[in-house]
Structure formats: C-alpha cells, structure tokens
Enzyme design. Sequence first.
Site, PDB file in Angstrom:
ATOM      1  N   ASN A  18       0.831  -1.210   0.000  1.00  0.00           N
ATOM      2  CA  ASN A  18       0.000   0.000   0.000  1.00  0.00           C
ATOM      3  C   ASN A  18       0.867   1.263   0.000  1.00  0.00           C
ATOM      4  OD1 ASN A  18      -3.031  -0.399   0.036  1.00  0.00           O
ATOM      5  ND2 ASN A  18      -2.393  -1.919   1.558  1.00  0.00           N
ATOM      6  N   ARG A  70       3.036   1.922  27.978  1.00  0.00           N
ATOM      7  CA  ARG A  70       2.276   2.384  26.820  1.00  0.00           C
ATOM      8  C   ARG A  70       2.457   3.898  26.634  1.00  0.00           C
ATOM      9  NH1 ARG A  70      -0.247  -0.228  22.430  1.00  0.00           N
ATOM     10  NH2 ARG A  70      -0.675   1.650  21.304  1.00  0.00           N
ATOM     11  N   ASN A 112      -7.015   4.558   8.138  1.00  0.00           N
ATOM     12  CA  ASN A 112      -6.581   3.163   8.046  1.00  0.00           C
ATOM     13  C   ASN A 112      -7.265   2.521   6.848  1.00  0.00           C
ATOM     14  OD1 ASN A 112      -5.453   0.617   8.914  1.00  0.00           O
ATOM     15  ND2 ASN A 112      -7.484   0.071   9.699  1.00  0.00           N
ATOM     16  N   HIS A 114      -8.693  -1.236   5.793  1.00  0.00           N
ATOM     17  CA  HIS A 114      -8.988  -2.566   6.327  1.00  0.00           C
ATOM     18  C   HIS A 114      -9.439  -3.445   5.166  1.00  0.00           C
ATOM     19  CE1 HIS A 114      -9.990  -5.538   9.327  1.00  0.00           C
ATOM     20  NE2 HIS A 114     -11.081  -5.791   8.616  1.00  0.00           N
ATOM     21  N   ASP A 155     -11.297  -0.407  14.263  1.00  0.00           N
ATOM     22  CA  ASP A 155     -12.011  -0.471  12.969  1.00  0.00           C
ATOM     23  C   ASP A 155     -13.383   0.201  13.032  1.00  0.00           C
ATOM     24  OD1 ASP A 155      -9.899  -1.863  11.808  1.00  0.00           O
ATOM     25  OD2 ASP A 155     -10.753  -3.822  12.270  1.00  0.00           O
TER      26      ASP A 155
HETATM   27  C1  GAR Z   1      -3.353  -4.988   3.741  1.00  0.00           C
HETATM   28  O1  GAR Z   1      -4.221  -5.953   3.187  1.00  0.00           O
HETATM   29  C2  GAR Z   1      -4.090  -4.156   4.765  1.00  0.00           C
HETATM   30  O2  GAR Z   1      -5.417  -3.875   4.413  1.00  0.00           O
HETATM   31  C3  GAR Z   1      -4.028  -5.045   5.965  1.00  0.00           C
HETATM   32  O3  GAR Z   1      -2.727  -5.600   5.929  1.00  0.00           O
HETATM   33  C4  GAR Z   1      -2.274  -5.677   4.583  1.00  0.00           C
HETATM   34  C5  GAR Z   1      -0.930  -4.979   4.472  1.00  0.00           C
HETATM   35  O4  GAR Z   1      -0.386  -5.125   3.187  1.00  0.00           O
HETATM   36  N1  GAR Z   1      -4.290  -4.326   7.166  1.00  0.00           N
HETATM   37  C6  GAR Z   1      -4.927  -4.839   8.210  1.00  0.00           C
HETATM   38  O5  GAR Z   1      -5.304  -5.982   8.270  1.00  0.00           O
HETATM   39  C7  GAR Z   1      -5.135  -3.874   9.373  1.00  0.00           C
HETATM   40  N2  GAR Z   1      -6.158  -4.343  10.249  1.00  0.00           N
HETATM   41  P1  GAR Z   1       0.826  -4.222   2.696  1.00  0.00           P
HETATM   42  O6  GAR Z   1       1.890  -4.251   3.811  1.00  0.00           O
HETATM   43  O7  GAR Z   1       1.315  -4.904   1.450  1.00  0.00           O
HETATM   44  O8  GAR Z   1       0.319  -2.823   2.447  1.00  0.00           O
END
Ligand code: GAR
Length: 207
Positions: A18, A70, A112, A114, A155
């Site tokens: 991404n 934290r 974000n 998802h 989320d």
């Molecule tokens: C993506 O599919 C993103 O939507 C997901 O992790 C992947 C990262 O891919 N995110 C989540 O699950 C967050 N809850 P990338 O590192 O190739 O961008």
Amino acid sequence: MGFTTARIAVLLSGNGSNLQAILDAISDGSLEHGRVELVVSSNNSAHGLQRARLAGIPTAVVRSRDYASREEFDAALSNVIDDHRIDLIVLAGYMSILSESFVSRYPRRIVNIHPSLIPAFAGEGFYGLKVHEAALAAGVKISGATVHYVNEVCDGGEILEQETVRIEGIDRAEDVQQRVLTHVEHVIYPRVIERLSKEIVGNRDDR
Ligand code: GAR
C-alpha cells in the site's frame, strides 16, 4: 511545493504494497496534494522500510517492546510524528492498535485501510490474512476494502470509502488477499489520501 502539499506519515509493519501504491500515485501525478515525509515501522524487518529508503524517505522504527509503558511508547511515536510536522497519519498494514490517548491527539488526522467491507470481518483479532480466512469460512462471494478514520474503537471510525471485489471461486486466503490488495486497496487508498490531502492544503490556504 512544501506548503502546497500535505505532509504524510505512513505507519506499517510488513510488505508495504500500500505504501508503494501511494508512492506510485505521487510519481504518476494522481496524488498531487500529498507527500510521504516519513515512514514508521513497528519492527526492523518490514520490507516497507526498504521501499521507503529506495524512495529517499526518512524512516523510523518504533517498537512497543522497547518502552517500559504504553505512555512512553505513545510519546516516542508522537515525538517522531510531530518532529516531521505531519498533517496526516496513514496506517498501511500497521499491525499494532493505537491507544485511545494517542488517537485523541490527532482527531480526523489518522486513516486506516482494512481488507474487508466493514462491519464484516473487522474489529479486534481481524487483521492481515485472518480477515480473508474469515471471509472464506463464511462463504461470501464478494469482499472488498474499507478506508476509515481511526478513532478509539478498533475499525470503528467514520467510513471514508469502500469498494467491492468478487472472490467467488478463490479458495486460498493468500489469493483472496492478493485480489483485494490489487483490485481494491491499491486503487482506493491513494484516491482517498489525495482527497484528504487536498482538503488539508485547502484549509491551510483559508487561514
Ligand atoms: C493490507 O491488506 C491491509 O489492508 C491489511 O494488511 C495488509 C498490508 O499489506 N491491514 C490490516 O489488516 C489492518 N487491520 P501491505 O503491507 O502490502 O500494504
């Protein structure tokens, strides 16, 4: 430049496809109102860090296990973000949950992506491949991705964009993931980031 672009930080934990889609959209001019000024990883080995370095973008690794509490972790993360005068925090495969107190410091400034159609297959425990495994187990024919603001509910922030993709006939979670990434995530995330960046720059001009 500079004043005409929103300053973006991308937070990630893994491959960074991404991040790459965002950088490619900036290169081809479709994302013109934002610049990635910082990439933060939750671990040393994320491939996304290499992508950032190749693009000449400053990187930082901020790991919760390096901090006693934290609060100290939150402070370290905020410090690096504030040092780079970031306007928009973009979570792109960031596999840690941000604390309520961190999130409340950046209202409508954290987004974000998802990999499902929220509210399906979302919330605590649903991340990465687990999301697609759950979609396969439910037998859905259509999945997709959601871009949303991040608030204190996992989320649960306001939905900014969603797109669907057919996954009928695909039986491996890895293949569903790949399909959702290439058909949906890499398309909608740069588009939403352009929209938000343009708004940020516009609000700045109004002052
Ligand atoms: C993506 O599919 C993103 O939507 C997901 O992790 C992947 C990262 O891919 N995110 C989540 O699950 C967050 N809850 P990338 O590192 O190739 O961008």
